[in-house]
Design an enzyme around this catalytic site. Structure first.
Site, short mmCIF file in Angstrom:
data_model
loop_
_atom_site.label_atom_id
_atom_site.label_comp_id
_atom_site.label_asym_id
_atom_site.label_seq_id
_atom_site.Cartn_x
_atom_site.Cartn_y
_atom_site.Cartn_z
N ASP A 109 0.84 -1.20 0.00
CA ASP A 109 0.00 0.00 0.00
C ASP A 109 0.87 1.25 0.00
O ASP A 109 2.09 1.19 0.24
CB ASP A 109 -0.89 0.02 1.25
CG ASP A 109 -1.80 -1.19 1.34
OD1 ASP A 109 -2.26 -1.66 0.28
OD2 ASP A 109 -2.05 -1.66 2.47
N ASP A 166 -0.99 -2.68 -3.93
CA ASP A 166 -2.26 -3.22 -3.45
C ASP A 166 -3.25 -2.07 -3.35
O ASP A 166 -3.83 -1.67 -4.34
CB ASP A 166 -2.05 -3.91 -2.10
CG ASP A 166 -3.32 -4.58 -1.58
OD1 ASP A 166 -4.21 -4.86 -2.40
OD2 ASP A 166 -3.41 -4.80 -0.37
N ASP A 194 -5.13 2.28 2.92
CA ASP A 194 -5.89 1.28 3.67
C ASP A 194 -5.94 1.72 5.14
O ASP A 194 -4.90 1.77 5.82
CB ASP A 194 -5.22 -0.10 3.58
CG ASP A 194 -5.69 -0.88 2.35
OD1 ASP A 194 -6.39 -0.27 1.52
OD2 ASP A 194 -5.33 -2.06 2.23
N ARG A 215 -13.16 1.26 -4.87
CA ARG A 215 -12.80 1.76 -3.54
C ARG A 215 -12.43 3.24 -3.60
O ARG A 215 -11.30 3.62 -3.32
CB ARG A 215 -11.67 0.95 -2.93
CG ARG A 215 -11.98 -0.51 -2.76
CD ARG A 215 -10.83 -1.27 -2.08
NE ARG A 215 -11.11 -2.70 -2.02
CZ ARG A 215 -10.25 -3.61 -1.56
NH1 ARG A 215 -9.05 -3.24 -1.13
NH2 ARG A 215 -10.58 -4.89 -1.55
#
Length: 659
Positions: free
Chosen positions: A163, A185, A189, A236
């Protein structure tokens, strides 16, 4: 510096009264009203779309201050970044360029009470992740680009967990004005019951899974997400799972990746038991702009949909964000322009140290600035009276000292030391030895009461500078003898000082030294000492004979309550009898009061004023009447003795060009 003279005035007039008079006088300057000029400049300049204080949920429950109060450090390599980021003590960590992380995709662990901030728009973390472990709190990550840990061929991020920023079970985090792109990724997050989070003015781009929140069955997380730009992403944007409160406003979603996926290409998703409020956002070319699970609540108001398709769910009552905090809501139609311009790293975002919010005193903030500082650091001083001395050493250049009140009189740095205790330099309330220092919207004062005591050394400096490229804007200098000294490290070293829109008061030699000094569009108040013949001297220059430019007072106004014909424009100061210190002073296009003597220049310590370089040019007012003892600059020479030529030196310095 100079011998004490008797018959000094007994009391300084109330500063508020003086200020009111000064403002009226400034308004009468030949180039117009300074206040009006500032107003015009403010209208033309774009409003900054950022603050140095966290807003939204990150501002609640004690707020998010990051490394405030800790030392400021600048890092240029992975080892230094990792060491300071993981340290137990607070730090403000500046990143002025790209830091490549090895091995590829590795974590940089960020501990509590840290600010990591890019300098200008150059700070980058490449091939690495900033990672906040459980229990971490009070972190600010600003103005960085975090990029390029993507593993070729792994579009879904199934083989790595690289991330840009990842955090688990943390609280009070502000992520602001960053650019996240092309990672392995997720870009961002925020997981497992993290609380009091604000994500603002970031760019999420060139990625599949942009921004995920949650991954827990608890419903604890409170998050503000505003003014972010999601472009070239697929899903997302964000996905919010079991958030207690998710407030999304003024976000811009555009240029969504179009791969024909009917389900997992979407904008905002309220999942689980999330309560989400979306306000005045803009969706352009987005599939499923906003959607909610049947167990979630989603309220949408004021957003604009353009070229969209799919779900636009809205049900339930969610919550009222204004019951938690105030915020400014921009019109949805303005969002594409505002967010594309002001999101991501900004050149003018750097480090601002707040006094007393981050540091208890001005000196403590100065001490926090890293040695050999290469980029501007602003010390923002809140309104108040700070009775303490301040010293900016030569090792700490590029400081902006700025009062934050409505008026320069709101923020005062003052002390009361005379030269009897520590000499002339030791008496100074503020000393600036560093180069490239700017002071704005401040008052500097030495309020030693010379009428109350009799001392041999009654000189009392409000300010002494020895650095080069020093700027004072909208500042006031209050004192009696030797109020303002602009100097250089030694005789044949040239330092330059520029004062504009300022106020200086004093009686004896209260503007003096050997620095090349320009005073423009300012008010100089010559205080009466109660004498009917000699009340003092405005200047006492000690210019090196090899320097053609000493003091220039231009387009300003001198005022005085002294009797007519009792004040000198200046005298030549030769420190220690130094023959190579030959004063150069030009007063041009300035209004002079009746208090100025008909023969305004005078000798000093056996040195004749006629051997100095004194001149006037096109002055006005009752104190400007010509006489045989008033050298006038020739019109041809006036083209040489200009503000630009005084200041440009060998490096082309031109602070006046900003106005």
């Amino acid at each position: 510096m100079t011998q004490h003279l008797d018959s000094k005035r007994l009391q300084r007039p109330g500063y508020g009264t003086v200020l009111a008079a000064v403002l009226g006088l400034v308004a009468a300057l030949s180039l117009g009203v300074i206040g009006q000029a500032k107003a015009v400049a403010a209208e033309k300049a774009p409003a900054d779309r950022w603050s140095d204080r966290a807003h939204g949920f990150a501002s609640l429950a004690g707020g998010t201050t990051g490394g405030a109060g800790g030392k400021v450090v600048t890092v240029t390599d992975q080892a230094s970044l990792a060491r300071y980021a993981a340290a137990e003590e607070p730090y403000v960590i500046r990143v002025p360029g790209a830091i490549a992380v090895e091995p590829f995709g590795s974590d940089i662990v960020v501990g509590s009470n840290k600010t990591i901030i890019g300098v200008g728009d150059t700070g980058e973390i490449v091939h690495g992740e900033l990672h906040l472990n459980p229990g971490t709190h009070n972190v600010i990550i600003r103005n960085l680009t975090i990029r390029d840990s993507y593993v070729e061929g792994d579009w879904d991020g199934k083989t790595t967990d690289f991330d840009a920023i990842q955090m688990d079970t943390v609280d009070h985090v502000w992520i602001d004005h960053n650019r996240f792109t092309h990672m392995g990724d997720g870009l961002l997050d925020i997981r497992k019951d993290s609380r009091y989070i604000t994500v603002s003015y970031n760019q999420f781009t060139n990625h599949n899974k942009a921004f995920g929140i949650g991954w827990t069955t608890n419903v604890l997380t409170e998050m503000t997400i505003d003014h972010n730009w999601f472009y070239g992403t697929k899903q997302r944007n964000p996905s919010a799972d079991n958030l207690a409160y998710a407030h999304l406003y003024n976000n811009y979603l555009s240029s969504q990746v179009a791969d024909g996926d009917p389900v997992w290409t979407y904008g905002n998703w309220a999942r689980g038991k999330t309560k989400m409020v979306i306000e005045n956002s803009y969706y352009d070319g987005v599939q499923h702009p906003y959607q909610a699970d049947a167990t979630a609540e989603l309220v949408q108001r004021g957003s604009i949909l353009k070229n969209t398709s799919g779900r636009t769910d809205a049900w339930g009552t969610a919550f009222d964000p204004r019951s938690f905090y105030d915020y400014r809501l921009d019109p949805a139609a303005a969002v594409p322009s505002l967010v594309s311009r002001f999101s991501g790293p900004q050149k003018r975002i750097g480090v601002t140290l707040h006094v007393p919010g981050d540091y208890p005193s001005v000196q403590a903030a100065v001490d926090a600035v890293p040695d050999q500082n290469a980029e501007p650091v602003t010390i923002a001083v809140a309104p108040g009276t700070y009775r303490a001395k301040v010293y900016i050493p030569a090792t700490k250049p590029n400081i902006v000292l700025q009062g934050t009140g409505h008026d320069r009189s709101d923020t005062v740095i003052v002390y009361d030391t005379p030269a009897e205790y520590g000499g002339s330099t030791g008496s100074a309330t503020v000393r600036i030895a560093a180069n490239d220092v700017t002071a704005r919207h401040l008052t500097f004062s030495n309020d030693f009461d010379e009428a109350a005591v009799e001392l041999k050394g009654e000189q009392a400096l409000a300010m002494k500078t020895t650095g080069d490229r020093i700027v004072f804007e909208d500042t006031a200098f209050l004192g009696n003898q030797d109020t303002l000294m602009t100097d250089s490290p030694k005789l044949d070293v040239i330092s330059r000082v520029y004062l504009r829109d300022s106020y200086i008061e004093g009686d004896v030699d209260f503007v003096y030294g050997r620095a090349t000094t320009v005073i423009e569009r300012s008010v100089i108040r010559a205080l009466s000492r109660g004498s009917d013949s000699n009340n003092g001297y405005i200047t006492a220059a000690s210019t090196w004979t090899g320097n053609p430019y000493g003091f220039l007072i231009t387009r300003s106004k001198v005022v005085s309550d002294a009797p007519d014909r009792t004040f000198h424009l200046g005298r030549p100061w030769h420190p220690g009898g130094e023959p190579a210190a030959v004063a150069q002073v030009l007063i041009r296009e300035t209004e002079l009061p009746a208090a100025v003597k008909t023969s305004p220049w005078t000798d000093m310590s056996g040195f004749s004023w006629k051997d100095a370089r004194f001149a006037e040019y096109r002055n006005s007012g009752p104190g400007a009447a010509p006489s045989a003892d008033r050298p006038q600059l020739a019109a041809a020479d006036a083209r040489t003795y200009t503000v630009a030529n005084y200041l440009k030196g060998t490096d082309g310095w031109a602070p006046q060009a900003r106005h």
